[in-house]
Design a protein around this motif. Structure first.
Motif: not given
Lengths: 317, 328
Positions: A255, A303-304, A307-309, A311, B130, B132
């Protein structure tokens, strides 16, 4: 002008992970007044290799589309590592047999996963998770009978350097390049990405969907087995908890490396940037004398957060 | 026989008895695991008649409370079509807080636990806003929980406040605590999720999110509510674990990730469509728990426990797939 930069960056999603790794490396350099900086990088590359090996397999499964993921990686690593090292039993005589046994376990584990996913139609997420625990418990049972040391040859291979760079890193960088070429040029690679974008369309277009997916899970399991063998050799023996971190890390390097979690696109080069980044973050926190607890918290949040950015960026375009 | 079945199905469809079929499917969903549980208990009682007493059951079902609440937490997340791969480390974190802060500075301890429930709701919001994948977010969160647990309690030890072990050592009249708590939790969960209007809305988020949104309900609020429920159940599970272990350990909860998922699935839950039942989940948790006891009665090494748990999950899902084929 900015549009050009944007387009250039969008076509190269791996740039971010390398950029972040560079920044963390420089921050670490400041913290230690620049001493041993190249050595830090070489050591990071060594550990990054283990993340990258399992990352290649995980990247292929994730690129194959929504729902595809391999959660059996830690179990396969541990079981293959134990059996391979057990066969070697501290001598070079058993080297070939040990490696062969480990790889066969990888193949068998991958075939088992494929059977669950395609034969019994169990969702990959839950099928590979359950299978992973079965492999882990086989490793636990095996570990009662074996406390062997790896073959000395394999140990020296796992720590060998050429021009200051770890040999296994160089080997798997070459493999990454091959995978990258395969993804963009070969029928197999194009099929994986096409299935990832739209499995139904890929099937209607006559692609060998089942065979391609089956191969992807086999590849992931074999790579996990290889990582388990090499990690066991590098650490001087297998350990029951050696795979624990790799469940998250295998997904994290994919990711963070710029591969879309939605599938249909892959960023093989990014695996290395992300793997080096995650390792350098740990080094940086170590240098700052931060305990294990905070290291886990920071890694999880990175990591979170990424991933949020990431996405968000995907949705914007 | 097959002809009869086809005829019956055709008649059922002709009579517009889809509702009856759905009801039968729902009954089977809980009925099968319930039957499996009865068989398991019979085998255990046959092998170990002493287990069939108040005291015997209390021992046999010793770790029921953390298991059923962890399963309930997982069920709340699976209800929206997500999965929580961090519930095990989350239990460890609650365990570490309960064995340290809650005893030394109770107010701080309770605030920390409340913050954890809020963190779960926040995680649900992040996943929703988001868009996710829950699998990666909860895995990432598992590192955060583990790290925080290590920060609170670097090495195993500590001690919970005195009332906590006392609470879980309570011996109610006639019915052992694990049994009583399971019945109450199943009844409460069944009522809240299956028989209240908001419960229907919450289950609908996993099945038909667009329909729920069109009807004017907030999907964000619903997901946050379910995640908060998961967090609260996880906190109770962690407290129960602490009450039973009377000490803290940053790795003690790890096994609950697999067993909670297995409990929901074995209890009739499915990953797609928000199909879960609280009653089935509690039964599923008992099955996973008793599988361990059955192993030791059969003199099989606990090394194989993970295999058995993973194996049960695979067999149940495999049987369900076969069932779908024969139905199709």
């Amino acid at each position: 002008m900015t549009g050009n930069v944007r387009a250039w960056l969008d076509a190269r999603p791996w740039v971010w992970s390398f950029g972040a790794a560079l920044i963390v490396w420089l921050v670490t350099a400041l913290a230690v007044q620049g001493r041993g900086m190249l050595e830090t990088l070489a050591v990071a590359l060594q550990f990054a290799t283990f993340y990258a090996i399992v990352g290649i397999g995980q990247m292929l499964t994730i690129a194959a589309g929504p729902g595809n993921i391999d959660l059996s990686i830690p179990g396969v690593m541990t079981f293959a590592g134990y059996v391979a090292i057990g066969m070697m039993n501290g001598g070079n005589a058993g080297l070939a047999a040990g490696i062969a046994a480990g790889v066969v376990i990888g193949l068998a584990a991958g075939a088992f996963n494929v059977g669950l996913i395609q034969g019994l139609r169990i969702p990959p997420m839950i099928g590979t998770l359950a299978a992973g625990f079965v492999f882990q418990s086989m490793a636990i049972a095996y570990s009662r009978t074996s406390h062997a040391a790896p073959a000395p040859l394999l140990v020296s291979f796992s720590v060998a350097r050429v021009l200051g760079l770890p040999v296994i890193a160089l080997i798997f960088i070459v493999l990454t390049v091959l995978v990258s070429v395969a993804l963009s040029r070969s029928v197999f690679g194009r099929s994986v990405l096409a299935i990832g974008q739209n499995a139904r369309a890929a099937r209607l277009a006559g692609l060998a969907v089942r065979r391609t997916l089956g191969f992807v899970y086999l590849a992931s399991a074999v790579l996990a087995a290889v990582a388990g063998i090499l990690l066991s050799a590098y650490s001087g023996g297998a350990a029951l908890d050696m795979g624990t971190d790799y469940l998250l890390m295998s997904i994290a390097v994919v990711v963070l490396g710029g591969t879309s979690i939605a599938g249909g696109q892959a960023s093989p080069a990014g695996l290395w940037g992300a793997a080096i980044l995650l390792d350098l973050v740990v080094t940086m926190l170590n240098v700052m004398r931060v305990g294990a607890g905070l290291r886990y918290v920071v890694t999880g949040l990175i990591i979170i957060g990424v991933l949020a950015l990431a996405k968000g960026r995907e949705q914007a375009t | 026989m097959p002809a009869d079945v086809t005829a019956e199905m055709a008649a059922g469809i002709a009579a517009g008895a889809g509702e009856r079929g759905a009801r039968r499917a729902a009954a089977l969903r809980v009925g099968l695991p319930a039957a499996a549980l009865v068989v398991m208990l019979s085998v255990i009682f046959a092998m170990q008649p002493r287990a069939m007493s108040y005291f015997g059951l209390s021992v046999l079902l010793n770790f029921t409370l953390p298991a059923i609440f962890a399963a309930m937490a997982q069920m709340a997340v699976i209800a929206v079509g997500d999965i929580d791969l961090g519930i095990g480390p989350f239990l460890s974190l609650v365990n570490c807080i309960a064995a340290t802060l809650l005893a030394t500075r109770p107010l701080f301890g309770w605030l920390a636990l409340a913050a954890l429930v809020a963190a779960y709701a926040g995680m649900g919001a992040l996943i929703h806003v988001r868009r996710l994948p829950s699998i990666v977010v909860t895995l990432g969160a598992s590192f955060v929980w583990l790290g925080l647990a290590l920060l609170v309690l670097p090495s195993p030890g500590g001690a919970p406040p005195g009332w906590l072990p006392a609470l879980f050592a309570w011996q109610p009249p006639f019915v052992p605590l694990p049994v009583l708590a399971s019945i109450l939790l199943a009844a409460l969960g069944q009522f809240l999720l299956m028989h209240t209007s908001y419960g229907v809305v919450l289950r609908g988020i996993g099945g038909h999110p667009r329909a729920i949104a069109r009807a004017g309900w907030s999907l964000l609020a619903g997901r946050m509510a379910l995640y908060a429920l998961a967090g609260a159940s996880g906190v109770i599970a962690g407290l129960a674990l602490t009450g039973l272990n009377t000490a803290g350990d940053a790795t003690v909860g790890a096994q609950y990730t697999l067993t909670s998922i297995a409990a929901v699935i074995v209890g009739g839950g499915e990953f797609v469509g928000g199909i879960v039942t609280p009653l089935g989940t509690v039964i599923g948790a008992w099955i996973m728990l008793l599988a361990g006891s059955l192993l030791s009665f059969l003199n099989i090494s606990t090394d194989w426990q993970l295999s058995v748990q993973g194996g049960i999950l695979i067999v149940v899902l495999g049987l369900r797939a076969l069932n779908r084929w024969s139905a199709a």
